[in-house]
Design a protein around this motif. Structure first.
Motif, mmCIF file in Angstrom:
data_model
loop_
_atom_site.group_PDB
_atom_site.id
_atom_site.type_symbol
_atom_site.label_atom_id
_atom_site.label_comp_id
_atom_site.label_asym_id
_atom_site.label_seq_id
_atom_site.Cartn_x
_atom_site.Cartn_y
_atom_site.Cartn_z
ATOM 1 N N THR A 95 0.821 -1.216 0.000
ATOM 2 C CA THR A 95 0.000 0.000 0.000
ATOM 3 C C THR A 95 0.852 1.262 0.000
ATOM 4 N N HIS A 96 2.166 1.081 -0.022
ATOM 5 C CA HIS A 96 3.132 2.198 0.053
ATOM 6 C C HIS A 96 3.047 2.948 1.374
ATOM 7 N N GLY A 97 2.573 2.264 2.400
ATOM 8 C CA GLY A 97 2.537 2.866 3.723
ATOM 9 C C GLY A 97 3.912 2.861 4.371
ATOM 10 N N CYS A 98 4.036 3.556 5.494
ATOM 11 C CA CYS A 98 5.304 3.653 6.210
ATOM 12 C C CYS A 98 5.585 2.382 7.010
ATOM 13 N N ASN A 99 6.835 2.167 7.318
ATOM 14 C CA ASN A 99 7.245 1.062 8.180
ATOM 15 C C ASN A 99 7.089 1.531 9.628
ATOM 16 N N ALA A 100 6.044 1.062 10.284
ATOM 17 C CA ALA A 100 5.708 1.548 11.624
ATOM 18 C C ALA A 100 6.780 1.180 12.657
ATOM 19 N N GLU A 101 7.389 0.002 12.515
ATOM 20 C CA GLU A 101 8.411 -0.419 13.472
ATOM 21 C C GLU A 101 9.623 0.504 13.420
ATOM 22 N N HIS A 102 10.065 0.827 12.221
ATOM 23 C CA HIS A 102 11.230 1.697 12.084
ATOM 24 C C HIS A 102 10.937 3.092 12.632
ATOM 25 N N ASN A 103 9.753 3.593 12.370
ATOM 26 C CA ASN A 103 9.380 4.905 12.901
ATOM 27 C C ASN A 103 9.299 4.889 14.425
ATOM 28 N N PHE A 104 8.772 3.811 14.968
ATOM 29 C CA PHE A 104 8.627 3.692 16.423
ATOM 30 C C PHE A 104 9.980 3.819 17.110
ATOM 31 N N TRP A 105 10.994 3.115 16.578
ATOM 32 C CA TRP A 105 12.304 3.135 17.229
ATOM 33 C C TRP A 105 13.078 4.406 16.929
ATOM 34 N N ALA A 106 12.749 5.062 15.831
ATOM 35 C CA ALA A 106 13.328 6.386 15.585
ATOM 36 C C ALA A 106 12.854 7.361 16.663
ATOM 37 N N VAL A 107 11.572 7.294 16.987
ATOM 38 C CA VAL A 107 11.018 8.156 18.035
ATOM 39 C C VAL A 107 11.632 7.816 19.387
ATOM 40 N N LYS A 108 11.791 6.529 19.661
ATOM 41 C CA LYS A 108 12.396 6.112 20.930
ATOM 42 C C LYS A 108 13.822 6.646 21.063
ATOM 43 N N TYR A 109 14.573 6.576 19.978
ATOM 44 C CA TYR A 109 15.938 7.100 20.006
ATOM 45 C C TYR A 109 15.931 8.606 20.235
ATOM 46 N N ASN A 110 15.043 9.312 19.558
ATOM 47 C CA ASN A 110 14.940 10.761 19.743
ATOM 48 C C ASN A 110 14.568 11.110 21.181
ATOM 49 N N ASP A 111 13.632 10.366 21.741
ATOM 50 C CA ASP A 111 13.250 10.604 23.138
ATOM 51 C C ASP A 111 14.438 10.369 24.068
ATOM 52 N N GLY A 112 15.223 9.346 23.755
ATOM 53 C CA GLY A 112 16.409 9.067 24.562
ATOM 54 C C GLY A 112 17.424 10.182 24.481
ATOM 55 N N GLN A 113 17.592 10.755 23.285
ATOM 56 C CA GLN A 113 18.515 11.878 23.122
ATOM 57 C C GLN A 113 18.062 13.079 23.951
ATOM 58 N N LYS A 114 16.774 13.386 23.885
ATOM 59 C CA LYS A 114 16.263 14.548 24.606
ATOM 60 C C LYS A 114 16.430 14.384 26.122
ATOM 61 N N ALA A 115 16.151 13.191 26.617
ATOM 62 C CA ALA A 115 16.319 12.946 28.056
ATOM 63 C C ALA A 115 17.790 13.048 28.452
ATOM 64 N N MET A 116 18.664 12.507 27.624
ATOM 65 C CA MET A 116 20.104 12.558 27.900
ATOM 66 C C MET A 116 20.610 13.991 27.893
ATOM 67 N N LEU A 117 20.187 14.791 26.925
ATOM 68 C CA LEU A 117 20.620 16.182 26.835
ATOM 69 C C LEU A 117 20.128 16.990 28.029
ATOM 70 N N ASN A 118 18.910 16.748 28.440
ATOM 71 C CA ASN A 118 18.371 17.448 29.605
ATOM 72 C C ASN A 118 19.158 17.088 30.865
ATOM 73 N N GLU A 119 19.558 15.819 30.952
ATOM 74 C CA GLU A 119 20.367 15.377 32.094
ATOM 75 C C GLU A 119 21.728 16.065 32.099
ATOM 76 N N LEU A 120 22.381 16.145 30.942
ATOM 77 C CA LEU A 120 23.691 16.784 30.867
ATOM 78 C C LEU A 120 23.602 18.266 31.215
ATOM 79 N N LYS A 121 22.545 18.913 30.743
ATOM 80 C CA LYS A 121 22.385 20.352 31.037
ATOM 81 C C LYS A 121 22.215 20.584 32.536
#
Length: 221
Positions: A95-121
């Motif tokens: 159907t030319h839809g997105c790969n939901a699994e890949h998007n899910f873990w991209a978001v998880k990685y981004n969330d991890g980056q934001k939490a890590m950056l907030n911790e360092l600050k």
């Protein structure tokens, strides 16, 4: 010879520290690591997706702290985009839809980056950063393609061959689309120049919806 040693030799300790503290250190990293993980049975056997994402964040944190130790104070990090929606992923779906699994873990990685950056600050004196939500801006463009950016094509690449121009990559013998400005993607992996222009304008001057906690212009001012 490391960059730090070169600066010390050329500028001296005090001037090198001052130069580094005023510099902007930019990181746009993670997409290829996730592609490698999902494409490697060995990596998937060694780590769960959560373990792998956690390892990515931890490794990045270590590199940021190394730079901080030699005087770096301002950091820009670009989050991973909606990698499940690029042409090479869409073409795998009937159907030319997105790969939901890949998007899910991209978001998880981004969330991890934001939490890590907030911790360092919170722990490191003078540590300042701007995190750009590439995923969010890509979703905004996709959901409002014609009105937001004037795109007529958000699935197929501009340069390539086959279904969605995503079967054969953008090689010298491949023809390009007639109007690249209305395509969201240039080739099977990368955004077009038109998309990139929106991304760059937003990361420099965009709102806190996409730039956390501040945008790049505010970071360097």
């Amino acid at each position: 010879m490391s960059l730090n040693k070169i600066l010390l030799m050329k500028l001296g300790s005090s001037a090198a520290q001052n130069h580094t503290s005023k510099s902007l250190f930019a990181f746009v990293i993670g997409s290829n690591d996730l592609f490698d993980y999902f494409g490697s049975p060995n990596l998937r056997q060694q780590n769960t997706p959560q373990q792998y994402v956690d390892l990515m964040v931890t490794t990045l944190k270590q590199q940021l702290m190394r730079l901080y130790a030699v005087g770096a104070r301002r950091f820009f990090l670009g989050g991973v985009g909606a990698i499940g929606c690029i042409p090479v992923e869409r073409v795998k779906n009937k159907t030319h839809g997105c790969n939901a699994e890949h998007n899910f873990w991209a978001v998880k990685y981004n969330d991890g980056q934001k939490a890590m950056l907030n911790e360092l600050k919170s722990k490191l004196r003078g540590f300042n950063y701007s995190f750009f939500d590439t995923y969010g801006i890509m979703q905004t463009i996709t959901q409002n393609a014609s009105t937001y950016a004037g795109f007529n094509e958000i699935e197929a690449a501009c340069c390539g061959l086959g279904e969605l121009r995503a079967i054969v990559p953008c090689l010298p013998f491949v023809t390009q689309c007639s109007n690249r400005t209305d395509h969201m993607f240039w080739d099977l992996y990368h955004p077009s120049e038109a998309t990139t222009r929106i991304v760059v304008d937003t990361l420099f001057d965009g709102p806190s919806r996409y730039c956390v906690p501040i945008n790049v212009r505010q970071l360097v001012s």
